[in-house]
Scaffold this motif. Sequence first.
Motif, PDB file in Angstrom:
ATOM      1  N   PHE A   7       0.101  -1.228   0.269  1.00  0.00           N
ATOM      2  CA  PHE A   7      -0.156  -0.207  -0.190  1.00  0.00           C
ATOM      3  C   PHE A   7       0.744   1.343  -0.057  1.00  0.00           C
ATOM      4  CE2 PHE A   7       1.469  -0.943   4.288  1.00  0.00           C
ATOM      5  CZ  PHE A   7       1.485  -0.076   5.190  1.00  0.00           C
ATOM      6  N   ASP A   8       0.556   2.646  -0.775  1.00  0.00           N
ATOM      7  CA  ASP A   8       1.078   3.331  -0.739  1.00  0.00           C
ATOM      8  C   ASP A   8       0.660   4.429   0.628  1.00  0.00           C
ATOM      9  OD1 ASP A   8       0.713   7.025  -0.415  1.00  0.00           O
ATOM     10  OD2 ASP A   8       2.344   5.970  -2.472  1.00  0.00           O
ATOM     11  N   PRO A   9       0.858   5.052   1.429  1.00  0.00           N
ATOM     12  CA  PRO A   9       0.089   5.056   2.688  1.00  0.00           C
ATOM     13  C   PRO A   9      -0.252   6.769   3.206  1.00  0.00           C
ATOM     14  CG  PRO A   9       2.948   5.484   3.176  1.00  0.00           C
ATOM     15  CD  PRO A   9       2.119   4.828   1.446  1.00  0.00           C
ATOM     16  N   SER A  10      -0.712   7.489   1.304  1.00  0.00           N
ATOM     17  CA  SER A  10      -0.908   8.331   1.668  1.00  0.00           C
ATOM     18  C   SER A  10      -2.364   8.026   1.116  1.00  0.00           C
ATOM     19  CB  SER A  10      -0.406   9.265   1.108  1.00  0.00           C
ATOM     20  OG  SER A  10       0.266   9.547   0.035  1.00  0.00           O
ATOM     21  N   SER A 126      10.361  -2.647  -1.498  1.00  0.00           N
ATOM     22  CA  SER A 126       9.666  -3.027  -0.901  1.00  0.00           C
ATOM     23  C   SER A 126       8.196  -2.840  -2.477  1.00  0.00           C
ATOM     24  CB  SER A 126       9.033  -2.674   0.407  1.00  0.00           C
ATOM     25  OG  SER A 126       7.787  -3.240   0.796  1.00  0.00           O
ATOM     26  N   HIS A 127       9.022  -1.636  -2.857  1.00  0.00           N
ATOM     27  CA  HIS A 127       7.707  -0.985  -3.827  1.00  0.00           C
ATOM     28  C   HIS A 127       8.074  -2.019  -4.817  1.00  0.00           C
ATOM     29  CE1 HIS A 127       5.637   1.346  -7.124  1.00  0.00           C
ATOM     30  NE2 HIS A 127       6.912   0.602  -7.905  1.00  0.00           N
ATOM     31  N   ALA A 128       9.617  -2.607  -5.232  1.00  0.00           N
ATOM     32  CA  ALA A 128       9.589  -3.333  -6.700  1.00  0.00           C
ATOM     33  C   ALA A 128       9.134  -4.632  -6.119  1.00  0.00           C
ATOM     34  CB  ALA A 128      11.214  -3.582  -6.779  1.00  0.00           C
ATOM     35  N   GLU A 129       8.896  -4.980  -4.547  1.00  0.00           N
ATOM     36  CA  GLU A 129       8.700  -6.887  -5.193  1.00  0.00           C
ATOM     37  C   GLU A 129       7.104  -6.857  -5.275  1.00  0.00           C
ATOM     38  OE1 GLU A 129       8.868  -9.992  -1.262  1.00  0.00           O
ATOM     39  OE2 GLU A 129       9.038  -7.016  -0.682  1.00  0.00           O
ATOM     40  N   GLY A 130       6.652  -6.013  -4.470  1.00  0.00           N
ATOM     41  CA  GLY A 130       5.189  -5.535  -5.308  1.00  0.00           C
ATOM     42  C   GLY A 130       4.394  -5.657  -6.206  1.00  0.00           C
ATOM     43  N   MET A 131       5.130  -4.604  -7.395  1.00  0.00           N
ATOM     44  CA  MET A 131       5.067  -4.654  -8.488  1.00  0.00           C
ATOM     45  C   MET A 131       5.578  -5.908  -9.401  1.00  0.00           C
ATOM     46  SD  MET A 131       3.653  -1.611  -9.468  1.00  0.00           S
ATOM     47  CE  MET A 131       3.334  -2.174  -7.922  1.00  0.00           C
ATOM     48  N   THR A 140      -1.830   1.179  -6.886  1.00  0.00           N
ATOM     49  CA  THR A 140      -1.784   0.421  -5.755  1.00  0.00           C
ATOM     50  C   THR A 140      -3.030   0.320  -4.993  1.00  0.00           C
ATOM     51  OG1 THR A 140      -1.628   1.375  -3.392  1.00  0.00           O
ATOM     52  CG2 THR A 140      -1.748   3.625  -4.587  1.00  0.00           C
ATOM     53  N   PRO A 141      -3.539  -0.443  -4.392  1.00  0.00           N
ATOM     54  CA  PRO A 141      -2.925  -1.451  -3.477  1.00  0.00           C
ATOM     55  C   PRO A 141      -2.840  -3.312  -3.962  1.00  0.00           C
ATOM     56  CG  PRO A 141      -5.245  -1.953  -2.736  1.00  0.00           C
ATOM     57  CD  PRO A 141      -5.270  -0.745  -3.908  1.00  0.00           C
ATOM     58  N   VAL A 142      -1.791  -3.488  -3.715  1.00  0.00           N
ATOM     59  CA  VAL A 142      -1.409  -4.749  -3.964  1.00  0.00           C
ATOM     60  C   VAL A 142      -1.684  -5.748  -3.724  1.00  0.00           C
ATOM     61  CG1 VAL A 142       0.156  -6.484  -5.615  1.00  0.00           C
ATOM     62  CG2 VAL A 142       0.328  -4.116  -6.222  1.00  0.00           C
ATOM     63  N   ILE A 143      -2.306  -6.668  -3.561  1.00  0.00           N
ATOM     64  CA  ILE A 143      -2.409  -7.933  -2.726  1.00  0.00           C
ATOM     65  C   ILE A 143      -1.919  -9.242  -3.646  1.00  0.00           C
ATOM     66  CG2 ILE A 143      -4.117  -9.383  -1.359  1.00  0.00           C
ATOM     67  CD1 ILE A 143      -6.306  -6.641  -1.675  1.00  0.00           C
ATOM     68  N   ALA A 144      -1.657  -9.997  -2.464  1.00  0.00           N
ATOM     69  CA  ALA A 144      -0.989 -11.118  -2.716  1.00  0.00           C
ATOM     70  C   ALA A 144      -1.570 -12.594  -1.968  1.00  0.00           C
ATOM     71  CB  ALA A 144       0.704 -11.515  -3.065  1.00  0.00           C
ATOM     72  N   VAL A 145      -2.406 -13.240  -1.798  1.00  0.00           N
ATOM     73  CA  VAL A 145      -2.903 -14.407  -1.534  1.00  0.00           C
ATOM     74  C   VAL A 145      -2.582 -15.814  -1.944  1.00  0.00           C
ATOM     75  CG1 VAL A 145      -5.451 -15.399  -0.305  1.00  0.00           C
ATOM     76  CG2 VAL A 145      -4.993 -12.928  -1.575  1.00  0.00           C
ATOM     77  N   ARG A 152      -0.050 -18.300  -5.889  1.00  0.00           N
ATOM     78  CA  ARG A 152      -0.591 -17.464  -5.528  1.00  0.00           C
ATOM     79  C   ARG A 152      -1.045 -16.571  -5.913  1.00  0.00           C
ATOM     80  NH1 ARG A 152       4.472 -13.225  -2.967  1.00  0.00           N
ATOM     81  NH2 ARG A 152       3.431 -12.627  -0.746  1.00  0.00           N
ATOM     82  N   VAL A 153      -2.679 -16.315  -5.285  1.00  0.00           N
ATOM     83  CA  VAL A 153      -3.232 -15.140  -6.101  1.00  0.00           C
ATOM     84  C   VAL A 153      -3.075 -13.643  -5.849  1.00  0.00           C
ATOM     85  CG1 VAL A 153      -5.761 -14.681  -6.455  1.00  0.00           C
ATOM     86  CG2 VAL A 153      -5.397 -17.072  -6.240  1.00  0.00           C
ATOM     87  N   VAL A 154      -2.638 -13.095  -7.513  1.00  0.00           N
ATOM     88  CA  VAL A 154      -2.265 -11.548  -6.938  1.00  0.00           C
ATOM     89  C   VAL A 154      -2.953 -10.811  -7.833  1.00  0.00           C
ATOM     90  CG1 VAL A 154      -0.363  -9.934  -7.228  1.00  0.00           C
ATOM     91  CG2 VAL A 154       0.093 -12.723  -6.536  1.00  0.00           C
ATOM     92  N   PHE A 155      -3.739  -9.479  -7.429  1.00  0.00           N
ATOM     93  CA  PHE A 155      -4.401  -8.708  -7.762  1.00  0.00           C
ATOM     94  C   PHE A 155      -4.088  -7.066  -7.321  1.00  0.00           C
ATOM     95  CE2 PHE A 155      -6.513 -10.871  -4.147  1.00  0.00           C
ATOM     96  CZ  PHE A 155      -7.515  -9.219  -3.669  1.00  0.00           C
TER      97      PHE A 155
END
Length: 199
Positions: A7-10, A126-131, A140-145, A152-155
């Motif tokens: 998540f971007d906190p803003s 951290s950003h690169a890991e999500g991207m 934002t956001p990215v969720i990986a389940v 793993r389900v990523v969206f």
Amino acid sequence: MIADFWFDPSCPYTWLTSRWLVKVTEVRPVEVRWHVLSLAVLNEGREDDPEGDPEGYLWVPARIAAVVADRYGQETLGRFYTALWTTGDNDDWIGDLRTALTATGLPAELADAGLTDEHDHLVRASHAEGMALMGGESGTPVIAVSGAGEDRVVFFGPVISQVPEGEQAGRLWDGTLLVAGTPHFHELKGLPHEEPRLP
């Protein structure tokens, strides 16, 4: 199931999605792990300014969040994120950074990390890991389940303007996993954005 949440906190829409995910944990066996994603990093090098941030203020909360995660762990990051949006005098955006840190039990001086690029490598990593999970740039956001099946389900998203409650939150979770977990699925879009209805 584990839901890793970048998540971007803003971002107010991301904040609403995060509160939905917290509601999901009340009605589904889901544990959330928190990670930083940055709109400032995402928009680097663009000629336009989609966030309207010519001064680069979006770096400030992302840097602080990344330092919190690095020094105190993802659970504390989740608590700081909650405090950022629920403490102080914030009617339509994040509150005071020092107040949020203090409310989380962290040193207020950590706010100084937002004013220097000394910790930008943490934000970028951290950003690169999500991207990377999305296979390229996303918002934002990215969720990986993990634990929802073999893979793993990523969206990205879901983008919501109001937080669903109870079983409605659970149904949105079930449907999102069903759609995002379907092989070769790529995109689904709803109605145009409403203004976020912050709780």
